[in-house]
Design a protein around this motif. Structure first.
Motif, PDB file in Angstrom:
ATOM      1  N   GLU A 116       3.699  19.497  18.089  1.00 41.26           N
ATOM      2  CA  GLU A 116       3.372  20.422  19.172  1.00 41.26           C
ATOM      3  C   GLU A 116       4.663  20.946  19.798  1.00 41.26           C
ATOM      4  O   GLU A 116       5.601  20.197  20.051  1.00 41.26           O
ATOM      5  N   VAL A 117       4.706  22.278  20.036  1.00 42.19           N
ATOM      6  CA  VAL A 117       5.889  22.897  20.627  1.00 42.19           C
ATOM      7  C   VAL A 117       5.877  22.636  22.143  1.00 42.19           C
ATOM      8  O   VAL A 117       4.894  22.936  22.826  1.00 42.19           O
ATOM      9  N   MET A 118       6.987  22.044  22.635  1.00 37.10           N
ATOM     10  CA  MET A 118       7.083  21.716  24.062  1.00 37.10           C
ATOM     11  C   MET A 118       7.598  22.915  24.854  1.00 37.10           C
ATOM     12  O   MET A 118       8.272  23.790  24.299  1.00 37.10           O
ATOM     13  N   ILE A 119       7.312  22.886  26.114  1.00 36.16           N
ATOM     14  CA  ILE A 119       7.798  23.949  26.996  1.00 36.16           C
ATOM     15  C   ILE A 119       9.278  23.772  27.238  1.00 36.16           C
ATOM     16  O   ILE A 119      10.077  24.700  27.116  1.00 36.16           O
ATOM     17  N   HIS A 120       9.654  22.564  27.558  1.00 34.34           N
ATOM     18  CA  HIS A 120      11.036  22.288  27.901  1.00 34.34           C
ATOM     19  C   HIS A 120      11.799  21.867  26.665  1.00 34.34           C
ATOM     20  O   HIS A 120      11.285  21.143  25.820  1.00 34.34           O
ATOM     21  N   PRO A 121      13.049  22.305  26.576  1.00 36.30           N
ATOM     22  CA  PRO A 121      13.861  21.875  25.433  1.00 36.30           C
ATOM     23  C   PRO A 121      14.242  20.408  25.542  1.00 36.30           C
ATOM     24  O   PRO A 121      14.191  19.826  26.620  1.00 36.30           O
TER      25      PRO A 121
ATOM     26  N   ASN B 123       0.861  -1.184   0.000  1.00 36.78           N
ATOM     27  CA  ASN B 123       0.000   0.000   0.000  1.00 36.78           C
ATOM     28  C   ASN B 123       0.900   1.237   0.000  1.00 36.78           C
ATOM     29  O   ASN B 123       1.538   1.546   1.005  1.00 36.78           O
ATOM     30  N   PRO B 124       0.963   1.964  -1.115  1.00 36.51           N
ATOM     31  CA  PRO B 124       1.852   3.147  -1.153  1.00 36.51           C
ATOM     32  C   PRO B 124       1.273   4.341  -0.394  1.00 36.51           C
ATOM     33  O   PRO B 124       1.945   5.343  -0.231  1.00 36.51           O
ATOM     34  N   TYR B 125       0.007   4.229   0.017  1.00 36.96           N
ATOM     35  CA  TYR B 125      -0.650   5.372   0.666  1.00 36.96           C
ATOM     36  C   TYR B 125      -0.915   5.109   2.154  1.00 36.96           C
ATOM     37  O   TYR B 125      -1.966   5.450   2.681  1.00 36.96           O
ATOM     38  N   GLU B 126       0.010   4.432   2.810  1.00 38.61           N
ATOM     39  CA  GLU B 126      -0.161   4.200   4.248  1.00 38.61           C
ATOM     40  C   GLU B 126      -0.015   5.517   4.998  1.00 38.61           C
ATOM     41  O   GLU B 126       0.702   6.422   4.545  1.00 38.61           O
ATOM     42  N   PRO B 127      -0.683   5.654   6.162  1.00 34.17           N
ATOM     43  CA  PRO B 127      -0.572   6.908   6.942  1.00 34.17           C
ATOM     44  C   PRO B 127       0.857   7.124   7.424  1.00 34.17           C
ATOM     45  O   PRO B 127       1.555   6.188   7.813  1.00 34.17           O
ATOM     46  N   ALA B 128       1.310   8.362   7.329  1.00 31.44           N
ATOM     47  CA  ALA B 128       2.677   8.700   7.727  1.00 31.44           C
ATOM     48  C   ALA B 128       2.808   8.667   9.254  1.00 31.44           C
ATOM     49  O   ALA B 128       1.885   9.044   9.987  1.00 31.44           O
ATOM     50  N   VAL B 129       3.949   8.183   9.702  1.00 31.45           N
ATOM     51  CA  VAL B 129       4.227   8.121  11.137  1.00 31.45           C
ATOM     52  C   VAL B 129       4.869   9.443  11.540  1.00 31.45           C
ATOM     53  O   VAL B 129       5.890   9.841  10.970  1.00 31.45           O
ATOM     54  N   ASP B 130       4.257  10.124  12.515  1.00 32.37           N
ATOM     55  CA  ASP B 130       4.772  11.414  12.970  1.00 32.37           C
ATOM     56  C   ASP B 130       5.840  11.153  14.019  1.00 32.37           C
ATOM     57  O   ASP B 130       5.551  11.009  15.210  1.00 32.37           O
ATOM     58  N   PHE B 131       7.107  11.019  13.542  1.00 30.58           N
ATOM     59  CA  PHE B 131       8.186  10.667  14.468  1.00 30.58           C
ATOM     60  C   PHE B 131       8.443  11.808  15.458  1.00 30.58           C
ATOM     61  O   PHE B 131       8.683  11.580  16.636  1.00 30.58           O
ATOM     62  N   PHE B 132       8.429  13.045  14.978  1.00 30.22           N
ATOM     63  CA  PHE B 132       8.638  14.202  15.858  1.00 30.22           C
ATOM     64  C   PHE B 132       7.312  14.938  15.976  1.00 30.22           C
ATOM     65  O   PHE B 132       6.657  15.219  14.968  1.00 30.22           O
ATOM     66  N   THR B 133       6.936  15.224  17.162  1.00 26.43           N
ATOM     67  CA  THR B 133       5.634  15.841  17.391  1.00 26.43           C
ATOM     68  C   THR B 133       5.614  17.241  16.801  1.00 26.43           C
ATOM     69  O   THR B 133       6.614  17.952  16.762  1.00 26.43           O
TER      70      THR B 133
END
Length: 752
Positions: free
Chosen positions: A236-241, A224-234
């Motif tokens: 959302e901006v985090m508070i802590h670095p 399936n070439p159209y599988e949902p992409a895995v969001d490795f990096f969120t």
């Protein structure tokens, strides 16, 4: 640490997989990869056995092909293994897994008796359906090389044991291939394996794979070439670095390395090794495309260049205050308006104004500008390269006339006596006597040397042609008068000669059976006999020409008719006439016998046809390139012919060269009436309505590679134009370089 029911690792690997792992190294990485893949298939016994549907889905074509080469080649062991069945292990533990080779090529895991009984029917049913144990495992081990290297060898590679794989015998011709294509329903899915040379039938899975690849799809159906992409990096901006490491000290201190680099660059700029970049000039640059060309050379684009024609400069008539003589009067204005625009000398009417301020706008300005544009655009201009040729070089280098003597140059004698135009001439073979025929209904016999009229024969009609018999032993003249040919014995010269002629004519014996002839032979009456007439050949139409054969027995006559009876050939000794032609080929102008060979020349208006009298066939057809042939003469050698025409041309034919004229001479200004060859000298003459006789030197060489030399040497004048007619006949003396001419002024002239 192993689970309780988990067998030893060797028990988890299929039997034939273990065997494959012990293969020699020559099995390549192919076998090793297969073994690893099979090892991956071995699962612990406590896992769920796959259902048949899953197994059939998991069985791919690639795996099927992998197993095909690693099975045992023997079917006996299969039955034994199947007959063994499941046995209880010690302690009631689950039995070890058994792999049945007769089943489909995916490994079957038989966990317990119940699962064995469930699959027993399926195994029995498919046991021999996909059994490939009897098939030979042919695997070519030559590697990834071009198979063209083996095309000159009987084998195509080597198998796993290192033995040669021989090419299959393929002796199918085009017909066998076509029949197989028509009769074999699986032909479309059969391909040839280049590695082994064998024909392989593609399975449905392989055909589907090919179709998918042709459409640009993925080879694997389940990919399936159209599988949902895995969001490795969120997102959302985090508070802590992610890292909270303090910055390095080197990020605050200036870098010594960079300082050293900058000091080096500054030194290089000071020394002039590095120069600053010049600012780019955005203005477009133009250069002369033809700057380096030679100005004296004529270029292709300049060869045919012609400058535009310049306009005529304005004259006094175009002034706003022209002189009074340039102004048109009322009559001239009216005439100018009635003329066509193309015929007018001026495109405008000159007008007078007191001062330049009073001159109005020119009404035809735009019209004239448009016409000028049309002239420049539509005017066909072409430069003709002028060749610098000396006009003297264009004139052929001909020998001087004085080097070509003897030829007639001056008028010696004038034969006077005829009262009307003299149409025809003929001379005796000895050259002593001359006969002339005139429109005054008389035939006169002259002595050549003295111009004395020896005899006058009234014939009662216009004389169109006369011909003296060329045989020196016969004294006979043929005369054309209206519809008859008179054979006349002039009784001149030697008495023995003309006496023998009469005896020859009187010795004729008529045949017993009278033959049908196109003419009538009539013996002359007593009154005619006393005048010299011996025989009369009566024709149906008017006769316009008569000519003798060289031997003197035959003569031909031309009748003014358009039928097939135009030309007749007569034999004097037998008084027999015949028509040589079945149908008419045109209006015959004149005929001649060849001086040597049995050829007969017939001149029509535009062609000269040469017939072979022995073979009775057409030999040649000469194209005269003239509109209307008037006369013809044959060279004594017989290989050259001249034709005169009414469109003032003289055509010389070389019969060995071509059927078209070797040379066309246009020396006369008016129609040619007669042409003649000299019997012994290289001379020919032509008489024309312009009143002149032109004598030409015509040398014919014995060397066939050398063309005849034609040089006009003399224009002879003397005849007075009468009724727009000049010279009507020309004739050469048989032995001397003299020429006779008869004219419309009623005289015969001799030039010597």
């Amino acid at each position: 640490m192993r689970l309780r029911n988990e067998p030893a690792p060797s028990a988890g690997i299929p039997l034939y997989a273990c065997a494959d792992l012990q293969q020699p190294a020559c099995a390549h990485a192919h076998g090793a990869a297969t073994a690893v893949r099979l090892y991956a298939h071995a699962r612990p016994p406590h896992t769920r056995p796959p259902c048949p549907a899953e197994e059939s889905e998991e069985l791919t074509d690639s795996e099927e092909s992998v197993y095909s080469g690693l099975e045992d080649s023997g079917s006996d062991s299969t039955e034994e293994e199947e007959e063994e069945g499941p046995e209880e292990g010690p302690g009631g533990s689950s039995p070890p897994r058994t792999y049945v080779k007769g089943a489909p090529r995916k490994s079957k895991i038989l966990e317990d008796d119940s699962s064995l009984k469930e699959n027993e029917g399926l195994l029995a049913q498919n046991e021999y359906e996909e059994d490939s144990s009897d098939e030979e495992d042919i695997r070519n081990t030559v590697g990834n090389i071009p198979m063209e290297w083996y095309q000159d060898f009987p084998h195509i590679g080597y198998n796993l044991e290192g033995k040669k794989i021989y090419k299959p015998i393929r002796n199918k011709d085009e017909l066998d291939m076509f029949l197989e294509k028509m009769e074999n329903p699986e032909y479309w899915r059969t391909v040839q394996d280049k590695m082994t040379g064998a024909d392989i039938k593609l399975t449905d899975e392989q055909v589907d794979l090919v179709h998918r690849l042709q459409k640009g799809q993925f080879g694997d159906v389940h990919f399936n070439p159209y599988e949902p992409a895995v969001d490795f990096f969120t997102h959302e901006v985090m508070i802590h670095p992610v890292t909270n490491r303090p910055a390095d000290k080197r990020s605050f201190i200036p870098s010594l390395i960079e300082k050293e680099k900058v000091s080096k660059l500054v030194h290089a700029i000071k020394m002039g090794w590095i120069k600053p970049r010049k600012p780019k000039d955005d203005t477009p640059t133009y250069y002369d495309l033809w700057a380096h060309e030679d100005p004296n050379s004529i270029l292709g684009r300049h060869k045919m260049h012609v400058p535009a024609p310049k306009m005529k400069l304005p004259g006094h008539e175009e002034s706003y205050n022209p002189p009074p003589e340039y102004l048109l009067s009322e009559e001239e204005k009216l005439a100018w308006e009635q003329q066509e625009p193309a015929e007018r000398k001026l495109d405008f009417v000159p007008q007078q104004y007191q001062c330049l301020r009073a001159v109005p706008a020119y009404s035809r300005f735009i019209h004239e500008r448009f016409e000028r544009c049309l002239d420049l655009y539509l005017c066909p201009r072409q430069r003709k390269m002028r060749v610098n040729v000396d006009p003297e070089d264009l004139i052929p280098k001909l020998p001087k006339p004085r080097d070509l003597q003897p030829f007639p140059t001056t008028q010696a004698l004038v034969y006077r006596g005829h009262t009307s135009l003299v149409r025809c001439l003929s001379i005796s073979p000895s050259g002593q006597w001359l006969v002339s025929g005139s429109d005054d209904c008389t035939v006169r016999f002259w002595e050549v040397c003295t111009a004395r009229c020896m005899k006058t024969l009234p014939v009662g009609g216009v004389v169109k042609s006369v011909a003296w018999n060329p045989n020196p032993t016969i004294c006979l003249v043929a005369i054309c008068v209206e519809q008859s040919v008179l054979l006349v014995n002039p009784c001149l010269g030697d008495k023995l000669l003309y006496g023998a002629t009469d005896q020859l004519l009187e010795s004729y014996v008529a045949p017993e059976e009278e033959r049908v002839q196109p003419v009538q032979w009539v013996t002359a009456t007593v009154a005619e006999h006393s005048k010299g007439v011996r025989l009369v050949v009566q024709h149906s139409k008017a006769v316009k020409q008569v000519t003798w054969h060289g031997k003197g027995d035959y003569f031909a006559s031309v009748v003014s008719d358009n039928s097939s009876m135009q030309v007749l050939i007569h034999q004097t000794s037998k008084r027999w006439s015949q028509n040589p032609f079945r149908k008419s080929k045109g209006l015959v102008q004149c005929v001649l016998f060849h001086p040597i060979r049995p050829y007969f020349f017939v001149a029509t208006q535009r062609y000269v046809r040469i017939y072979n009298l022995l073979k009775q066939e057409l030999t040649k057809k000469l194209m005269t390139n003239c509109k209307w042939v008037s006369s013809m003469a044959i060279h004594p050698g017989g290989d050259n012919v001249i034709c005169g025409s009414y469109d003032s041309k003289l055509a010389w034919f070389d019969l060995d060269l071509s059927t078209r004229p070797y040379q066309l001479l246009r020396h006369h200004k008016k129609a040619l009436r007669s042409v003649a060859f000299h019997k012994h000298y290289p001379l020919f003459a032509s008489g024309s309505d312009d009143g002149t006789v032109i004598v030409c030197h015509g040398m014919v060489y014995n060397d066939l590679l050398q063309n005849p030399l034609l040089v006009p040497v003399k224009v002879l004048k003397g005849h007075v134009l009468t009724l727009d007619l000049g010279v009507l006949d020309v004739l050469f003396h048989p032995t001397q370089p003299w020429v006779f001419s008869s004219g419309a002024d009623g005289t015969v002239r001799l030039y010597t």
